[in-house]
Design an enzyme around this catalytic site. Structure first.
Site, PDB file in Angstrom:
ATOM      1  CB  SER A 693      -0.964  -0.117   1.279  1.00  0.00           C
ATOM      2  OG  SER A 693      -0.152  -0.033   2.238  1.00  0.00           O
ATOM      3  CE  LYS A 736      -3.282   1.162   5.178  1.00  0.00           C
ATOM      4  NZ  LYS A 736      -3.241   0.713   3.572  1.00  0.00           N
TER       5      LYS A 736
END
Length: 837
Positions: A693, A736
Site C-alpha cells: 500500500s 488509516k
C-alpha cells in the site's frame, strides 16, 4: 464391650423410710449414662460441676447425675436435661497432677427430675425417686434372665480385649434388674439409646431391649470375626487398613442412626446425585465411585480419582441462568457502558432479537476485532450484564498447548480439565458469556495446536457433545455464548475465523475520546484514587489538549493513564493540605505531564521536495508514514532502507520503474537516471514495514525529488500501483483514515476502488476530511504536489536557452551537487514561510 472393675452390690433402703420428694445437688453430664448399681469414674471439667461435687463430698450427700440433651450447651437449663437420672454416691474425689478433677460415683436409684433452681453457685434439683421393687421370679422372667446372662457371656468371649473380671461379675449377678443395668452400661451403643434404657422402668421391657441391642452387637462381632478369618494370613500395612475400613463400614451399617459425621464417600455420592448429570456421565461417575470405595486411601490413584469425582459433581450439568432478552434494557446497558460503537451495538441487539424469536436455534459466535483499548473486553462484560448471564474470561495470549483447551488425560500427575471446562465450573452455569481474549496470539508447539482444539468448542454442530480429555464424558456447550477478541484478524487461522461473526471495532476519533474521558475515564480514576467530584475538576480545554498532544492511539488506555497521573497529582496536594479542591487547566498540564509528546510535524517534514506522507495500518490502529528520497551522483543505483519487507521493496522498485517509464511525460531527462543514485528511506528503521500500500507514496516521493516540487503538507495517501500506472485498492482504509485524522491530515488520497470502504468510517471523521479518489497515477501530481512556481518575465528573458538545457536543469534539481537557477530557487523556497495549504 469393655468395663472397669465390677460394682459391689448396694444395700436397699426400705421405701417407707425415703421421702417422696427431695432436693439434691445436680451434676449434668455430657458423655455418659450412669445406671443404678454401677460404679463409674466421672471426669469433671466445668467449674460449676466441680463445685457441686465438692459440696456433695463436704455434706456427704448424694448427687443427681443427668444426661444433657445437647452436649454443646455450657450451662444447661431444665429444658436441656433429660427427665430421668440416677442418684449417685461420691465414693472418691481426686484432682490429677494435670489439674483435671475426677469422681468415682456409684449409682443407687433412678429418679425423675421435677424442677431445677440455682442457689448461689450450685444447681439444686427437686426430684422424685422411682421405686423399683424386685418382681416375683416367674418362669418368664427367669427365662429372660438366664438368656441375657448367657448371651452377655458369649459376646464377652467374642469381643477382643474384654476383661475376664467382667465376665465373672456378670456370672455372679443374681438380680435380673442389676444384670440389665450392668449390661446396658457396657454396651457400645449411642448415648440416646442408653438413656432410653435408663428411662425404661419396667423390668421385662428393659430385659427385652437390652437383649435386642446385645443381639445386634453380637451380629457385628460375628461379621467382624468372619472378616478376620477371610483376611487371615500375613497382612501388610495396606491390607490391615483395608480390613479396618471394612470392619468400620459393617459396624456403621449395623448400627445405623448412630452419631458421627458423614463419610467422604457418602458426601461425594450425594453431590453427584445433586448434579443431575446426563445418563452417560452418571454411569461413569457411579463406576468410578465404586472403584474409589474399594481403593486404599494411601494408593497413588486415590486422590486423583477423588478429585475427578469432585470436578464432575461441581460442573453445572443442568444449572442455567434465565436470559433477560429485553432489547430496550440491553440498549440502555450498552449505552451506559460504551460511547459510540453503533455497529457493534446493533449486531449485539440483533443477536438478542434472534435469540428471543428462536430460543432453540443455532447461535453464532461473535468476534470483536480492533486495536487495543477500544473496549472489546468490556463489551463482553456489558453483553453478560444485559442478558443477565454469568461472565467468564479466558486469556489465550501465548497459549501453545492443546491441553489448555481440551484438558489433560487423567493418567498424568496433576492433570486438570481444560480452560473451557474450568471456566464453566467457576461460573456455576452452563450458559454464561464466555470471552476468549487475544485469539490472534494463540501459538502452536510440540504439544499441539490450540486453535485446532477450539474448532470443536466453537462449532454449534459439534459442541453439544464436547469431550474434554480429563472428563472423558460429553458436556453440552451449545448454550454458551462465545465471544472472541483479537487485534489482528489475520492472526486467527481461517477455519477458526469461519466459526465467528466478525465485528470490527474502529479506533476512536478525538471528539469520541473526549466524550469517553468525560463520561467514564475521569470518574473511574477518581474512584480508583479516592477522590470525589468536588475535590477534582479538569477543564474541557485541558482535557482536549491531553487528547491531542499527550496521546496518539486508537483506544483510550494511554489517555486514562494521563488522566490518572493528573488525579494522583491532585491527591498528593490534597493529602498534604496544600488545597482542598484542585482544578486542572491548560497551563497546569506542563507541570504534571511534561511537554507535549505529539505535535504536528507535517510542515517540517514536507518542507523539502522528496518527502511524501503515506498511511499505514498497524495492529494498534492507523498511522502516518513518511517516505524520504534523496539523490546523489552515481550510476543509477537504488538503495532502500528502513527495515522494509520484500513486498515493500518490490513496490519501491515498481515505483522507480514507473517514474523512469514516464520521464518524458513528467518533463524529465531520461539520461539523468544513469548519472545519479537514489536513496529511499522510511524513518523509524527499527520497526518492520511491509505491504504493497506504500506504492503511491513511494512514487510521489520520487517524483517530488526529481521535479523539485514539494508535496502538500496536509495531504496523505495510500494505494498500490501497477507498472501500467493504475492505482489498485488496499486494505485497512478505516484505520488509516482515522490515523490520518488523528495526525492532523486534511486531505486523503485513496484508490477509486476503495470508495465503498468509506461507509465503515465514522460520519464525524468523514466530515472533517477531504477525500480524493485516484484511478490512474496521472491524477496524483495535481492533487499531491504543489504547483510549479512561474518565473517573472525579467528573469525569463535572462534565461533564454535551448529547451534541452532547460529540461536538463529541471531534471537535476534534486541533485545536491547541481549549481544553477533551479537549485537556488528551490533553496529560497525552502527557507520562505509556508502557506497554510
Amino acid at each position: 464391650m469393655s468395663a472397669p472393675n465390677p460394682p459391689a452390690a448396694l444395700p436397699v433402703t426400705p421405701a417407707e423410710e425415703r421421702p417422696a420428694r427431695e432436693r439434691v445437688i445436680l451434676v449434668p453430664v455430657r458423655s455418659m449414662v450412669l445406671f443404678p448399681g454401677v460404679v463409674l469414674p466421672v471426669m469433671i471439667g466445668r467449674e460449676r460441676s466441680v463445685r457441686a461435687v465438692q459440696e456433695a463430698v463436704r455434706r456427704q450427700a448424694p448427687v443427681g447425675v443427668v444426661l444433657q440433651r445437647d452436649e454443646t450447651i455450657e450451662n444447661p437449663a431444665r429444658k436441656d436435661l433429660h427427665d430421668v437420672g440416677t442418684l449417685a454416691e461420691v465414693m472418691r474425689y481426686l484432682t490429677a497432677p494435670d489439674g483435671k478433677h475426677h469422681a468415682i460415683c456409684q449409682g443407687t436409684q433412678r429418679f425423675r427430675l421435677l424442677t431445677l433452681a440455682e442457689e448461689g453457685e450450685l444447681a439444686w434439683a427437686e426430684i422424685e425417686r422411682i421405686e423399683e421393687s424386685e418382681p416375683a421370679r416367674t418362669p418368664e422372667l427367669e427365662a429372660r434372665f438366664l438368656a441375657l446372662k448367657q448371651q452377655a457371656q458369649e459376646v464377652l468371649q467374642m469381643a477382643p480385649g474384654a476383661p475376664e473380671e467382667l465376665s465373672n461379675a456378670i456370672a455372679g449377678i443374681g438380680s435380673p434388674s442389676m444384670l440389665a443395668d450392668m449390661v446396658a452400661t457396657f454396651l457400645d451403643i449411642p448415648l440416646a439409646e442408653k438413656q432410653e434404657l435408663l428411662e425404661t422402668i419396667g423390668l421385662l421391657p428393659r430385659l427385652d431391649k437390652v437383649a435386642a441391642k446385645l443381639g445386634k452387637l453380637r451380629q457385628v462381632l460375628e461379621l467382624s470375626h468372619k472378616i478376620r478369618q477371610e483376611t487371615a494370613g500375613e497382612l501388610n500395612k495396606a491390607q490391615r487398613e483395608y480390613f479396618l475400613r471394612e470392619q468400620l463400614k459393617q459396624i456403621q451399617k449395623e448400627l445405623s442412626g448412630g452419631a458421627g459425621e458423614k463419610s467422604e464417600i457418602t458426601e461425594l455420592r450425594e453431590a453427584l446425585e445433586r448434579a443431575a448429570m446426563p445418563e452417560e456421565a452418571k454411569k461413569q461417575a457411579q463406576k468410578e465411585l465404586v472403584r474409589l470405595e474399594r481403593m486404599n486411601e494411601s494408593a497413588a490413584e486415590y486422590s486423583m480419582l477423588r478429585t475427578y469425582l469432585e470436578v464432575l459433581s461441581e460442573l453445572p450439568w443442568s444449572q442455567t441462568t434465565e436470559d433477560n432478552l429485553d432489547i430496550e434494557r440491553a440498549r440502555t446497558v450498552l449505552e451506559e457502558d460504551h460511547h459510540g460503537l453503533e455497529k457493534v451495538k446493533r449486531a449485539i441487539l440483533e443477536y438478542l432479537a434472534v435469540l428471543q424469536l428462536a430460543p432453540k436455534g443455532k447461535r453464532s459466535n461473535l468476534c470483536l476485532v480492533g486495536p487495543p483499548g477500544v473496549g472489546k473486553t468490556s463489551l463482553g462484560q456489558s453483553i453478560a450484564r444485559a442478558m443477565g448471564r454469568k461472565f467468564v474470561r479466558v486469556s489465550l495470549g501465548g497459549v501453545h498447548d492443546e491441553a489448555e483447551i481440551r484438558g489433560h488425560r487423567r493418567t498424568y500427575i496433576g492433570a486438570l480439565p481444560g480452560n473451557v471446562v474450568q471456566g464453566l465450573r467457576k461460573a456455576g452455569s452452563r450458559n454464561p458469556v464466555f470471552l476468549l481474549d487475544e485469539m490472534d496470539k494463540l501459538g502452536a508447539g510440540i504439544q499441539g495446536d490450540p486453535s485446532s482444539a477450539l474448532l470443536e468448542v466453537l462449532d454449534p454442530e459439534q459442541n453439544r457433545a464436547f469431550r474434554d480429555n480429563y472428563l472423558g464424558v460429553p458436556f453440552d456447550l451449545s448454550r454458551v455464548l462465545f465471544i472472541g477478541t483479537a487485534n489482528v484478524l489475520d492472526g486467527i487461522p481461517p477455519p477458526l475465523r469461519d466459526r465467528f461473526e466478525i465485528i470490527h471495532l474502529p479506533g476512536y476519533t478525538a471528539s469520541e475520546k473526549l466524550a469517553i474521558a468525560r463520561r467514564y475515564l475521569v470518574h473511574r480514576q477518581l474512584e480508583a484514587n479516592g477522590l470525589s467530584k468536588a475535590q477534582f475538576k479538569i477543564d474541557a480545554a485541558a482535557l482536549k489538549r491531553v487528547v491531542r498532544e499527550y496521546t496518539r492511539e486508537a483506544g483510550v488506555r494511554n489517555l486514562e493513564r494521563q488522566i490518572g497521573q493528573l488525579v494522583r497529582h491532585a491527591a498528593v496536594r490534597i493529602v498534604e493540605k496544600q488545597a482542598k479542591k484542585v482544578s486542572v487547566g491548560v497551563d497546569d498540564l506542563h507541570a504534571v505531564l511534561g511537554p507535549p509528546r505529539f505535535q504536528s510535524e507535517l510542515a517540517e517534514r514536507t518542507a523539502l521536495p522528496g518527502v511524501a506522507t503515506g498511511l499505514a495500518w498497524t495492529p494498534v490502529g492507523g498511522e502516518i508514514l513518511f517516505v524520504e528520497a534523496t539523490a546523489m551522483k552515481g550510476r543509477g543505483k537504488l538503495t532502500l532502507t528502513g527495515h522494509l519487507g520484500e513486498v515493500m521493496k518490490e513496490s519501491a522498485q515498481a515505483a522507480m520503474t514507473l517514474v523512469r517509464a514516464r520521464a518524458e511525460e513528467l518533463g524529465l531527462d531520461a539520461k539523468w537516471f544513469e548519472t545519479h543514485d537514489l536513496h529511499v528511506h522510511l524513518p523509524a528503521g527499527a520497526i518492520p514495514k511491509d505491504g504493497p500500500s506504500a506504492g503511491v507514496t513511494l512514487y510521489t516521493a520520487l517524483v517530488s525529488l526529481i521535479t523539485g516540487r514539494r508535496v502538500r503538507s496536509g495531504v496523505a495517501m495510500t494505494g498500490e500501483i501497477s507498472l501500467r500506472g493504475l492505482v489498485l485498492p488496499v486494505g485497512g482504509i478505516k484505520e488509516k483514515v482515522l490515523g490520518a485524522l488523528a495526525a492532523g491530515i486534511g486531505t486523503v488520497l485513496l484508490p477509486e476502488r476503495n470508495r465503498p470502504d468509506l461507509e465503515d468510517v465514522p460520519k464525524e471523521a468523514r466530515a472533517q476530511l477531504k477525500f480524493v479518489f485516484l484511478k490512474d497515477i496521472t491524477e496524483l501530481a495535481r492533487h499531491a504536489l504543489e504547483p510549479v512556481a512561474k518565473p517573472s518575465p525579467k528573469r525569463a528573458r535572462k534565461r533564454r536557452k535551448p529547451a534541452a538545457a532547460k529540461v536538463s536543469r529541471v531534471a537535476g534539481a534534486g541533485n545536491a551537487g547541481h549549481r544553477g537557477p533551479v537549485k537556488r530557487r528551490i533553496a529560497a523556497r525552502a527557507t520562505a514561510p509556508r502557506s497554510p495549504a
